[in-house]
Write an enzyme that holds these catalytic residues in place. Structure first.
Site, PDB file in Angstrom:
ATOM      1  N   LYS A   1      -4.608  -1.379  14.945  1.00 56.75           N
ATOM      2  CA  LYS A   1      -4.023  -0.596  16.013  1.00 56.75           C
ATOM      3  C   LYS A   1      -4.990  -0.418  17.171  1.00 56.75           C
ATOM      4  CE  LYS A   1      -1.359   2.024  13.651  1.00 56.75           C
ATOM      5  NZ  LYS A   1      -2.207   1.985  12.600  1.00 56.75           N
TER       6      LYS A   1
ATOM      7  N   GLU B   1       0.837  -1.220   0.000  1.00 54.12           N
ATOM      8  CA  GLU B   1       0.000   0.000   0.000  1.00 54.12           C
ATOM      9  C   GLU B   1       0.864   1.259   0.000  1.00 54.12           C
ATOM     10  OE1 GLU B   1      -1.332   2.059   3.276  1.00 54.12           O
ATOM     11  OE2 GLU B   1      -1.091   0.400   4.691  1.00 54.12           O
TER      12      GLU B   1
HETATM   13  N1  PSU Z   1      -2.542   1.725   9.840  1.00 48.71           N
HETATM   14  C1  PSU Z   1      -1.266   2.134   9.973  1.00 48.71           C
HETATM   15  N2  PSU Z   1      -0.769   3.084   9.152  1.00 48.71           N
HETATM   16  C2  PSU Z   1      -1.522   3.595   8.176  1.00 48.71           C
HETATM   17  C3  PSU Z   1      -2.861   3.124   8.017  1.00 48.71           C
HETATM   18  C4  PSU Z   1      -3.323   2.200   8.871  1.00 48.71           C
HETATM   19  O1  PSU Z   1      -0.558   1.675  10.833  1.00 48.71           O
HETATM   20  O2  PSU Z   1      -1.018   4.459   7.452  1.00 48.71           O
HETATM   21  C5  PSU Z   1      -3.661   3.588   6.853  1.00 48.71           C
HETATM   22  C6  PSU Z   1      -3.927   2.360   5.971  1.00 48.71           C
HETATM   23  O3  PSU Z   1      -3.677   2.717   4.629  1.00 48.71           O
HETATM   24  C7  PSU Z   1      -5.389   2.079   6.200  1.00 48.71           C
HETATM   25  C8  PSU Z   1      -5.911   3.476   6.444  1.00 48.71           C
HETATM   26  O4  PSU Z   1      -5.996   1.445   5.113  1.00 48.71           O
HETATM   27  O5  PSU Z   1      -4.927   4.080   7.247  1.00 48.71           O
HETATM   28  C9  PSU Z   1      -7.254   3.462   7.133  1.00 48.71           C
HETATM   29  O6  PSU Z   1      -7.767   4.753   7.101  1.00 48.71           O
HETATM   30  P1  PSU Z   1      -9.291   5.017   7.511  1.00 48.71           P
HETATM   31  O7  PSU Z   1      -9.352   4.658   8.971  1.00 48.71           O
HETATM   32  O8  PSU Z   1      -9.517   6.470   7.247  1.00 48.71           O
HETATM   33  O9  PSU Z   1     -10.121   4.095   6.667  1.00 48.71           O
END
Ligand code: PSU
Ligand code: MN
Length: 308
Positions: A158, A26
């Site tokens: 997380k 990603e």
């Molecule tokens: N977890 C991490 N680092 C990140 C993300 C998640 O440790 O950068 C990013 C991932 O790309 C995940 C996104 O898909 O955050 C989720 O964002 P949201 O909660 O806005 O869907």
């Protein structure tokens, strides 16, 4: 039929053609998840880990409104330094395309783009989930995991998220949650969460066999592989909890919502732990890239190729 908005790098096109193992990576972690210059170093190091374990890395991102699968080193540099870069999940692809923007793809966005070209294995850090700050803030990642048949290797979700609610959602949507050499769902920075996975598997071969059995039944969901952060880099749950509570309270106080919430929490936690959480984050990303490459190598007997 070829989609004019998607471009494969020559290396990825070749790998998919010949059935060489490919691991998708990603790019929101590069554009929004990590500070400079660690973001570029990490992007390069993850690609190298995949190569060292006999697979080809396909970093997915948007450049000038084009969906790109596989980036050159110069393109990784551009992405890592790009400002006004979008965070691209399902609903944002067309925005990036028509506005000719650069974008980092989230877990959901990366799954979406990579399955279009037939990639079956993907490595990330942590998935999004149900946020604590608002029960309606549920990441598109969960929806993608329910609908897209890929193996997604992560270090759990997380502890900034509501982990029990996230696991309930995955269960409802029929997504198997595999513990890699563990019975416990890992909580990203920590190896422990007090929550169970749905199955424990102990080798890349077992994971590949499990996924093939799941899909052979006609299931469409992803197989989520949770790989605990290496012991030497882990931070205990009790050490993390007060930091997370503080960052979360600040987010509520400053009215930070939606796409901005995850990046805000990550950078605040990194400040609060004086960089310790950042080192843990980097270690688990590399660990996941390694495992994903080993799983992809086991999957190579099944055909990865699909026309776009
Ligand atoms: N977890 C991490 N680092 C990140 C993300 C998640 O440790 O950068 C990013 C991932 O790309 C995940 C996104 O898909 O955050 C989720 O964002 P949201 O909660 O806005 O869907
Ligand atoms: Mn969200």
């Amino acid at each position: 039929m070829k989609n004019p908005n998607i471009t494969l790098s020559p290396e990825i096109a070749r790998a998919l053609n010949f059935g060489t193992p490919v691991v998708a990576l990603e790019s929101t972690v590069i554009t929004h998840g990590l500070p400079q210059p660690q973001n570029l170093e990490l992007a390069r190091d993850m690609e190298q880990q995949v190569r060292d374990h006999d697979a080809v890395p396909a970093t997915v991102a948007l450049l000038d409104g084009e969906i790109r699968i596989g980036l050159s080193d110069g393109e990784l540099v551009r992405l890592s330094e790009s400002d006004s870069v979008l965070k691209v999940s399902h609903r944002d692809f067309a925005t990036a395309i028509v506005k000719k923007k650069n974008g980092g793809t989230t877990v959901a966005g990366t799954m979406f783009a990579s399955q279009l070209v037939g990639i079956k294995v993907f490595a990330t850090g942590g998935i999004g989930g149900v946020h604590k700050e608002s029960a309606f803030d549920i990441s598109t990642d969960l929806h993608a995991l329910a609908e897209i048949p890929m193996i997604v290797v992560c270090a759990g979700a997380k502890a900034i998220l509501d982990l029990p609610a996230t696991l309930e959602y995955l269960e409802t949507m029929g997504v198997p949650v595999v513990g890699y050499q563990t019975d416990e769902f890992p909580a990203f920075y920590s190896r422990e969460s007090g929550l169970n996975v749905s199955v424990r598997l102990d080798s890349p071969k077992e994971v590949a066999d499990f996924a093939q059995a799941h899909w052979r039944l006609g299931m469409r969901s992803a197989v989520l592989v949770t790989n605990p952060v290496p012991e030497t880099e882990a931070i205990s749950k009790s050490e993390m909890e007060p930091m997370i509570a503080k960052a979360s309270a600040e987010a509520i106080e400053q009215e930070i919502h939606g796409q901005k919430l995850t990046p805000f929490l990550l950078s605040r936690i990194s400040e609060l732990t004086e960089g310790k959480s950042l080192r843990t984050n980097l270690a688990l990303l590399l660990n996941n890239a390694r495992l994903a490459a080993r799983i992809a190598a086991e999957m190579k007997t099944s055909k990865q190729v699909k026309a776009i």
